[in-house]
Every structure is written in structure tokens, then in C-alpha cells.
Scaffold this active site. Structure first.
Site, PDB file in Angstrom:
ATOM      1  N   ASP A  69      73.566  62.697  12.042  1.00 40.67           N
ATOM      2  CA  ASP A  69      74.198  61.634  12.723  1.00 40.67           C
ATOM      3  C   ASP A  69      74.043  62.185  14.195  1.00 40.67           C
ATOM      4  OD1 ASP A  69      76.088  58.811  11.931  1.00 40.67           O
ATOM      5  OD2 ASP A  69      77.044  60.210  12.974  1.00 40.67           O
TER       6      ASP A  69
ATOM      7  N   GLU B 214      66.955  80.494   7.234  1.00 40.19           N
ATOM      8  CA  GLU B 214      67.504  81.522   6.298  1.00 40.19           C
ATOM      9  C   GLU B 214      67.241  81.157   5.215  1.00 40.19           C
ATOM     10  OE1 GLU B 214      71.862  81.454   7.641  1.00 40.19           O
ATOM     11  OE2 GLU B 214      71.380  82.007   9.334  1.00 40.19           O
TER      12      GLU B 214
HETATM   13  C1  NOJ Z   1      75.140  56.044  12.979  1.00 41.24           C
HETATM   14  C2  NOJ Z   1      75.835  56.135  11.641  1.00 41.24           C
HETATM   15  O1  NOJ Z   1      74.390  55.316  10.935  1.00 41.24           O
HETATM   16  C3  NOJ Z   1      76.572  54.763  11.410  1.00 41.24           C
HETATM   17  O2  NOJ Z   1      77.339  53.980  10.264  1.00 41.24           O
HETATM   18  C4  NOJ Z   1      78.506  55.692  12.093  1.00 41.24           C
HETATM   19  O3  NOJ Z   1      79.133  53.647  12.037  1.00 41.24           O
HETATM   20  C5  NOJ Z   1      77.988  56.407  13.265  1.00 41.24           C
HETATM   21  N1  NOJ Z   1      76.871  56.794  13.879  1.00 41.24           N
HETATM   22  C6  NOJ Z   1      78.816  56.911  13.604  1.00 41.24           C
HETATM   23  O4  NOJ Z   1      79.240  58.228  13.000  1.00 41.24           O
END
Ligand code: NOJ
Length: 564
Positions: A223, A275
Site C-alpha cells: 500500500d 530469504e
Molecule cells: C490505498 C488503498 O488502496 C486505499 O484503499 C487506502 O485508503 C489508502 N491506500 C490508505 O491506506
């Protein structure tokens, strides 16, 4: 051999496993949004036992990999993208044992498993943050990004610098009364950024990652990976405004996005993954030009992430010239062995069918491109049956983004924005059948988001076995993709746009396996020159023919031809 690895189980249906190249190069990915996938206990919330019971659908669809959006412990203020314990499962989703069963069962079905790691921030309810904010000298005091800021005349508090949050409107700094300091929150105020400059944070996060790899997961979707390493000296961002997906960025995020240290982190994370059999994969959610994105793949001679998301198709209009330019760009930017990713939908953006005005012919054309271009395709749950946005007024949103924006621009809630601001509309329950709960849940408890009214016609059950359905189109394409080396590992030669300006044509080749893909995005029937010794393998145009080196393809249809 790891007992949980796919090789360890007999059910091998994935071309990517059988081939000589690494499995992830020829896979296709299906994104499961656990809260909306399948509810096994009737509380209106999807859960892991529910997901386990529905994994057959993914095997039957023919994808190779399943990516689960976060199911870790979380207050769910951003549907799991606000983690309060990376090593446990949210109680409403199940238990760690359920997570293990999910991984093992997916492997048993021949599916690879990617988990979603939110490394940039935690929930403000994470015990680390609660401890960190409790004083300036506790053991976790430096696990997040704290700063005194500055003081205006008359004692008014001033933020440490000019950094804006990802949403642009709120600033990235939040005041803590308890600690009397500012903390950094790149996304929303309840998602404080971890301080990755602190070696203790790195050690703990890498250990946590190892613990999931030991459980057998095949990799991670990362993310907002490009936001993790902000400038340690907290220098200001540039003041030059820019655009992203048609939305304004009020500054140039040179100190907060895609920094050198972020590319370095990619290589460190890769070393951790390597790893484990050298077989696990990292897929980064990163934003920027392709030159920048590619720096995540290798940096200073070291390998980094395996794949990065390319979101261009998500935002592109349905126009042959635009899509042709994107394909051309991907071929130039990601020459083999690099691979682009191909994405039409996800849990953050408008459903593709809604962007295509509900036109199933166009949806078939886009699915054909998605599954026959060179790259790793990613399918969002429900995309394969043509789920559409379900209108939910912004004022009723569960999604925190509209509420965050409304704090600053209340009138935004009534405005029509270039992209839907309320992500709930694309997160409604998966439509399995025509029953009142759409097969997502069989209880009278209302689901956490309303089921789309169109589930009576648009659902997995009704489309299964119907040769004209979108679902069967996806299945057939995925089947061809697995069967044909030309599609899952071949080269791509894109024809220049010709006189037929609404047509995209390319060849895919791997050894003797040669295919031609043609897509007509225009409103009129198109005539396309093809080699004389070619025949139709698949066409969404029942009237389509090849005669004397000429393929006729009616409006908004696509075909795959074999070339002898
Ligand atoms: C991107 C994710 O796809 C989204 O759903 C989220 O709200 C934000 N990052 C924050 O983590």
C-alpha cells in the site's frame, strides 16, 4: 520445500507453476475485498471462512493469484487500511487459524496468495501509537514521526513544514494534545505514519513480514509504498502544483513521495522476501511517471519490487488512440524482462462498466485487452460479472474520504467530481446469486453496504454456463491465456494506428505460437487486414469473419486469431 507452497500440493492448474519462468511473470491476479466478498456468519460483514468457501469461483474463473485486501486487526475506519495489529486477524473476519486455512486452501486449489501490507501507517489505535503518543520519552516515542513545529507570534502553533496529506486539502500534520507535538499522517488523520528511519521499526516490520512468509503467503501488495520514506530533515515540499488523475495536487511532493530512500527500501524488502526460496513476489502501489516507477524495480544494481501498479487504464477514456498510445508506452517503458501490470478496476476507483456507460460490448473489448496484452492483469472482484457502481449519497458514506474532504470543503459533497469521491459505491457486496442477500449473506441482517439492485440479473450463478455472459467471456479469455504461451509469456508487436482509427491490432508470439488480437472500439464495423492463413479462435462478434486476408469486426467487439 515449504509445506504450504503451491508446489507441495497436487492441484496444479496454473501455467505459471508449470513453466520455466518465475510463476508471477505469467500469472493473473484477482483482488478480493474481504468485507464484501462472502459473509459466513450472517453479521453482514464478509469474513475469512466465507472467502474460503468461495475460492472455487476463482479456480473456475481461471486466475492464478488471489490478492486479499487487508484482513488484519483494525478499527476499520478505512476498511482495514488502518491496522492495529499486523500479526492478528480482525475479529469480525475470523482468526489466525482461518487465515492459515485460507492460505492453505488457496494453495490446494492451485492459487497463489498475496496479502496487502500497509507499511506507511498504522491505525491511531495501534498499541504502538498509543504508547508513542503517551509521552516524549517512552520506548516507542520515536516509532512515529513527531515534531514540535514552530510557534507564531502570540504563541499560535505552526506545523513543522508545508507537507500536505495525500488528499491534498488537509495538511499532513496532526496535533496531539497529549504529547503537545505534531505527528505526521500522510493519508487520513487517524493513520499516523510509522518512522521508518528508526531501525527498531524496520526490524519489527521485517520480522512481521517474515512471519507471514513463513505461513506460506506468496507475496504482498504494498500500500502507498512511495510515501513511506519521507525526508528525515522534514524539508518543505516544492510549491509547484500538479495534476493526478485529473485531481489537483497543490504541491510538488519531492520530500514525501518516491524519495531515494524509498527505492532503497524496495531493495531491502526484496532481500527479506528472497530469504524464502527466491519465489515470493512484491507488487507496489506507487504513483509517478514510468521512469520513476521503474526505479522501484531495481536500484543501484540491486533488485527491488517485482512489479508495480500502472494505473493508466483505470483512468483512460475508451478511445482507441488513447489506449494505443498507452500500450505503445508500456512496450517502450517495460521491455522484457520487465512487465507492466494492467488494471481496469480496484476498490478505490469507479467500476469500469460504469465508466463504459454500462455497455457490455465495450466491457468485452476491455477484458480482451486486459487479458491478452503483455503484462500481469489484475481483476477486481465483481469485474468479471460486470458489477457497476451502486449510487450511495456522499453524505451517507461509510468511506472516510468524503467525510475528511467535507471538513474542509462542505460543498464538495454536492459536487460532481471527475471520479466518484465515495468509494463505497465500488465496494458493495459481491453478487453471487439472485437471492435478497445476493448470496453474499443469507441472513436478515443488512450487509455493511447495500447490495446493488441489479444483483437479480447480474450475478455469478445466472452468468455461469451462459455463453453470452461477461463471466464466460472472462473465463474463456483466461483459459486461452493459460493455454497459449504467446499470451502468457510472448512478445507483443503493436500495429500502428491505421486508416481504421478506432481499431487496435497486435500480435503475440512465443516460438511457433502466434496470435493476432484485434479490437474495434468504434461505432461502425471495421475491416482489418490480417495474414491470409489466419483463423478466428475467439470473437465477441458472432457475425465476424475472416475472408481473403480481411477480418470484419462489428462495433465494440474484439477477436483473437491464430496465425499459421
Ligand atoms: C490505498 C488503498 O488502496 C486505499 O484503499 C487506502 O485508503 C489508502 N491506500 C490508505 O491506506
Amino acid at each position: 520445500m515449504n509445506p504450504n507452497s503451491v508446489e507441495a500440493v497436487a492441484a496444479d492448474t496454473d501455467v505459471s507453476i508449470a513453466g520455466a519462468q518465475p510463476w508471477w511473470r505469467s500469472t493473473s491476479i484477482y483482488q478480493v475485498y474481504p468485507r464484501s466478498f462472502a459473509d459466513s456468519n450472517g453479521d453482514g460483514i464478509g469474513d475469512l471462512p466465507g472467502a474460503i468457501s468461495r475460492l472455487d469461483h476463482l479456480r473456475d474463473l481461471g486466475v492464478g493469484t488471489v490478492w486479499f485486501s487487508p484482513f488484519f486487526a483494525s478499527p476499520q475506519r478505512d476498511v482495514g487500511y488502518d491496522v492495529s495489529d499486523y500479526r492478528s486477524v480482525a475479529a469480525e473476519y475470523g482468526t489466525l487459524d482461518d487465515a492459515q486455512r485460507l492460505i492453505d486452501h488457496a494453495h490446494h486449489l492451485g492459487l497463489r496468495v498475496l496479502l496487502d501490507l500497509v507499511l506507511n501507517h498504522t491505525s491511531d489505535q495501534h498499541p504502538w501509537f498509543l504508547e508513542s503518543k503517551s509521552s516524549r520519552d517512552n520506548p516507542k516515542a520515536d516509532w512515529y514521526v513527531w515534531d514540535d513545529g514552530r510557534t507564531w507570534p502570540l504563541g499560535r502553533r505552526r506545523r513543522p513544514n508545508n507537507w500536505r496529506s495525500e488528499l491534498q486539502l488537509p495538511r499532513a500534520w496532526q496535533w496531539s494534545e497529549q504529547r503537545e507535538q505534531w505527528y505526521l499522517a500522510t493519508f487520513l488523520h487517524f493513520q499516523p505514519d510509522l518512522n521508518w528511519h528508526n531501525p527498531e521499526v524496520r526490524t519489527e516490520m521485517f520480522d512481521m513480514i517474515r512471519s507471514w512468509l513463513e505461513r506460506g503467503v506468496d507475496g504482498f501488495r504494498l500500500d502507498i509504498f512511495g510515501s513511506i520514506m519521507h525526508d528525515a530533515r522534514l524539508r518543505n515540499n516544492g510549491r509547484r502544483p500538479s495534476l493526478r488523475f485529473g485531481l489537483p495536487r497543490l504541491q510538488d511532493p519531492v520530500r514525501t513521495l518516491n524519495t531515494e530512500e524509498c527505492f532503497e527500501l524496495a531493495t531491502e524488502l526484496r532481500a527479506v522476501c528472497d530469504e524464502f526460496d527466491g519465489d515470493r513476489v512484491l507488487l507496489g502501489e506507487v504513483f509517478g511517471s514510468s521512469d520513476v516507477l521503474k526505479r522501484y524495480l531495481r536500484h543501484r544494481g540491486k533488485p527491488g519490487l517485482h512489479l508495480v501498479f500502472a494505473f493508466d487504464f483505470l483512468a483512460a477514456p475508451y478511445r482507441a488512440e488513447t489506449l494505443h498510445a498507452l500500450i505503445d508506452g508500456y512496450e517502450a517503458d517495460y521491455p522484457a524482462p520487465d512487465l507492466p501490470t494492467l488494471v481496469l478496476e480496484n476498490h478505490d476507483r469507479t467500476r469500469s462498466l460504469s465508466r463504459l456507460d454500462g455497455d457490455l460490448g465495450k466491457a468485452r473489448v476491455m477484458a480482451t485487452l486486459l487479458l491478452t496484452l503483455r503484462g500481469v492483469p489484475v481483476i477486481y472482484q465483481g469485474q468479471e460479472i460486470g458489477m457497476a457502481n451502486r449510487y450511495i449519497p456522499l453524505a451517507e458514506a461509510d468511506d472516510p474520504i468524503p467525510r475528511a474532504v467535507a471538513r474542509f470543503v462542505p460543498e464538495a459533497l454536492n459536487r460532481r467530481l471527475p471520479e466518484r469521491l465515495n468509494r463505497d459505491e465500488v465496494r458493495t457486496p459481491m453478487q453471487w446469486d439472485a437471492t435478497p442477500g445476493a448470496g453474499f449473506s443469507d441472513s436478515a441482517t443488512p450487509p455493511w453496504l447495500p447490495v446493488h439492485d441489479n444483483h437479480v440479473e447480474v450475478n455469478v450463478e445466472s452468468q455461469t454456463g451462459d455463453p453470452d455472459s461477461l463471466l464466460e467471456w472472462y473465463r474463456t479469455l483466461l483459459g486461452l491465456r493459460r493455454e497459449h504461451p504467446a499470451l502468457h509469456q510472448g512478445d507483443l508487436q503493436l500495429r500502428p494506428i491505421g486508416e481504421e482509427r478506432h481499431v487496435i491490432v497486435y500480435e503475440r508470439t512465443s516460438g511457433v505460437d502466434r496470435l493476432l488480437v484485434a479490437a474495434n472500439l468504434g461505432d461502425e464495423t471495421a475491416t482489418i487486414d490480417v495474414p491470409t492463413a489466419s483463423s478466428i479462435l475467439l470473437s465477441s462478434d458472432s457475425a465476424g469473419t475472416v475472408r481473403q486476408g480481411s477480418l470484419s469486426l462489428s462495433a465494440h467487439s474484439a477477436a483473437i486469431l491464430t496465425l499459421d
